[in-house]
Enzyme design. Structure first.
Site, PDB file in Angstrom:
ATOM      1  N   HIS A 118       0.222   1.247   9.697  1.00 27.57           N
ATOM      2  CA  HIS A 118      -1.080   1.622   9.145  1.00 27.57           C
ATOM      3  C   HIS A 118      -1.967   2.237  10.223  1.00 27.57           C
ATOM      4  CE1 HIS A 118       0.346  -1.906   6.804  1.00 27.57           C
ATOM      5  NE2 HIS A 118       0.041  -1.116   5.798  1.00 27.57           N
ATOM      6  N   GLY A 177       0.807  -1.199   0.000  1.00 29.00           N
ATOM      7  CA  GLY A 177       0.000   0.000   0.000  1.00 29.00           C
ATOM      8  C   GLY A 177       0.847   1.259   0.000  1.00 29.00           C
ATOM      9  N   SER A 178       0.329   2.306  -0.607  1.00 34.68           N
ATOM     10  CA  SER A 178       1.011   3.595  -0.581  1.00 34.68           C
ATOM     11  C   SER A 178       0.805   4.260   0.786  1.00 34.68           C
ATOM     12  CB  SER A 178       0.469   4.491  -1.700  1.00 34.68           C
ATOM     13  OG  SER A 178       0.744   3.923  -2.963  1.00 34.68           O
ATOM     14  N   GLY A 179       1.504   5.365   1.003  1.00 37.37           N
ATOM     15  CA  GLY A 179       1.426   6.059   2.281  1.00 37.37           C
ATOM     16  C   GLY A 179       2.638   5.840   3.159  1.00 37.37           C
ATOM     17  N   HIS A 180       3.610   5.025   2.664  1.00 38.08           N
ATOM     18  CA  HIS A 180       4.814   4.725   3.447  1.00 38.08           C
ATOM     19  C   HIS A 180       6.068   5.351   2.820  1.00 38.08           C
ATOM     20  CE1 HIS A 180       2.203   1.980   5.489  1.00 38.08           C
ATOM     21  NE2 HIS A 180       2.066   1.199   4.430  1.00 38.08           N
ATOM     22  N   ASP A 237      -1.172  -8.456   1.326  1.00 41.42           N
ATOM     23  CA  ASP A 237       0.072  -8.508   0.563  1.00 41.42           C
ATOM     24  C   ASP A 237       0.500  -9.951   0.315  1.00 41.42           C
ATOM     25  OD1 ASP A 237      -0.015  -5.787   0.805  1.00 41.42           O
ATOM     26  OD2 ASP A 237       1.899  -5.562   1.831  1.00 41.42           O
TER      27      ASP A 237
END
Length: 330
Positions: free
Chosen positions: A218, A53-56, A109
């Site tokens: 998250h 996921g993006s955001g990291h 994932d």
């Protein structure tokens, strides 16, 4: 919610478009959300694919480049990329020697990368994989069966990237990844929650006078919540669980990672406290990183990763790296 965005549903694609404009050394597939090297590595070398996921950021795309990743697959914010997109990345970077999938231990994932590996094998591409599960905070979480994959992912990418670049075969690269995963542990904390653009509000409420110890990347809850403490106490609460789980005496690679909204002046202060505790415990910091490497959007806080190292790992760590999206070690 105050964000530098246009519309929440467009954040990922518009961010990837910016990556493409900023870094011509990278190739960005906007349809499949895949970042690859514009110039592939030599034929006959193992390729490395990572995603989530993006955001990291800078994880994942910031680590695409010589000496690290061949491709990164970006899911929506905090959401696993789909198997077909992972397969697109795998096929794009295969150089005839097989592909290593690096997977953080989150259920989505793991399942999606397993399906992508099956799709790749049907096309004659050999895929090896490593599931990173270094977080000592909790055994199971909202997103995982077993420990979460967090900061060790960054160190593992650097080391297996160097091994693949020097020409090791897929079995050797997988064995190295398993060794690294077995010798590294992480622990994190938060001063504030993060705000997912699509949600428009903080993931959890955390009063100004409290902190969360053992958080995930998250916004998952940690081990416990308690009153805000001095940096020295926070460092102890991050390091002690790591050392209780890992015999890290001798040389180690240590990362003090920011969660996205903590300024460097505080990260370096925290590194000083962490280093003092480790050295008193017999851990020799042979190499280090301080900065934002695996973040959680706008969360304030930090994490500590300790990787027990030997001569092989230190040599691989020192190998050249060129990742356009991030000046390594900055």
């Amino acid at each position: 919610m105050k964000k530098l965005i246009n519309a929440p549903q467009d954040v990922l694609v518009e961010s990837l478009r910016g990556v493409a404009l900023a870094h011509p050394e990278l190739s960005v597939d906007l349809e499949n959300h895949v970042i690859t090297r514009a110039t592939p590595k030599a034929q006959g070398k193992v390729a490395i694919v990572f995603g989530g996921g993006s955001g990291h950021e800078p994880l994942h795309g910031g680590f695409v480049g010589t000496g690290m990743l061949d491709a990164a697959v970006a899911g929506e914010v905090f959401t696993s990329p789909t198997p077909d997109r992972v397969q697109v990345a795998t096929k794009a970077v295969d150089r005839g020697a097989g592909v290593l999938h690096i997977v953080k231990n989150y259920t989505g994932d793991v399942l999606n990368f397993e399906m992508a590996a099956e799709l790749a094998s049907m096309e004659g591409i050999e895929v090896g994989s490593i599931t990173v599960d270094d977080d000592v905070a909790v055994q199971d979480s909202l997103y995982t069966a077993g420990r979460r994959g967090v900061g060790l992912t960054v160190l593992l990418e650097k080391l297996v990237g160097a091994a693949a670049e020097e020409g090791r075969d897929l079995a050797a690269v997988v064995a190295l990844a398993e060794k690294i995963n077995g010798q590294g542990r992480s622990m994190g904390m938060a001063l504030t929650s993060c705000t997912v653009p699509a949600a428009g509000k903080p993931t959890f409420d955390l009063p100004d006078d409290q902190m969360e110890i053992g958080i995930g990347i998250h916004g998952e809850p940690g081990r416990h919540r308690e009153p805000l403490a001095p940096a020295a106490d926070i460092a102890r609460q991050l390091v002690e669980p790591i050392l209780a789980d890992l015999d890290a005496t001798g040389p180690s690679i240590v990362m003090l990672n920011g969660m996205g909204a903590t300024p460097l002046i505080e990260l370096y202060l925290m590194y000083g406290e962490v280093a003092a505790i480790l050295e008193k415990s017999g851990v020799q910091i042979a190499r280090n990183l301080v900065g934002n490497y695996i973040t959680s959007l706008d969360m304030a806080g930090c994490s500590v990763t300790v990787l027990k190292a030997d001569d092989e790992l230190l040599r691989l760590w020192d190998a050249p790296v060129n990742t356009p999206g991030l000046r390594w070690g900055a």
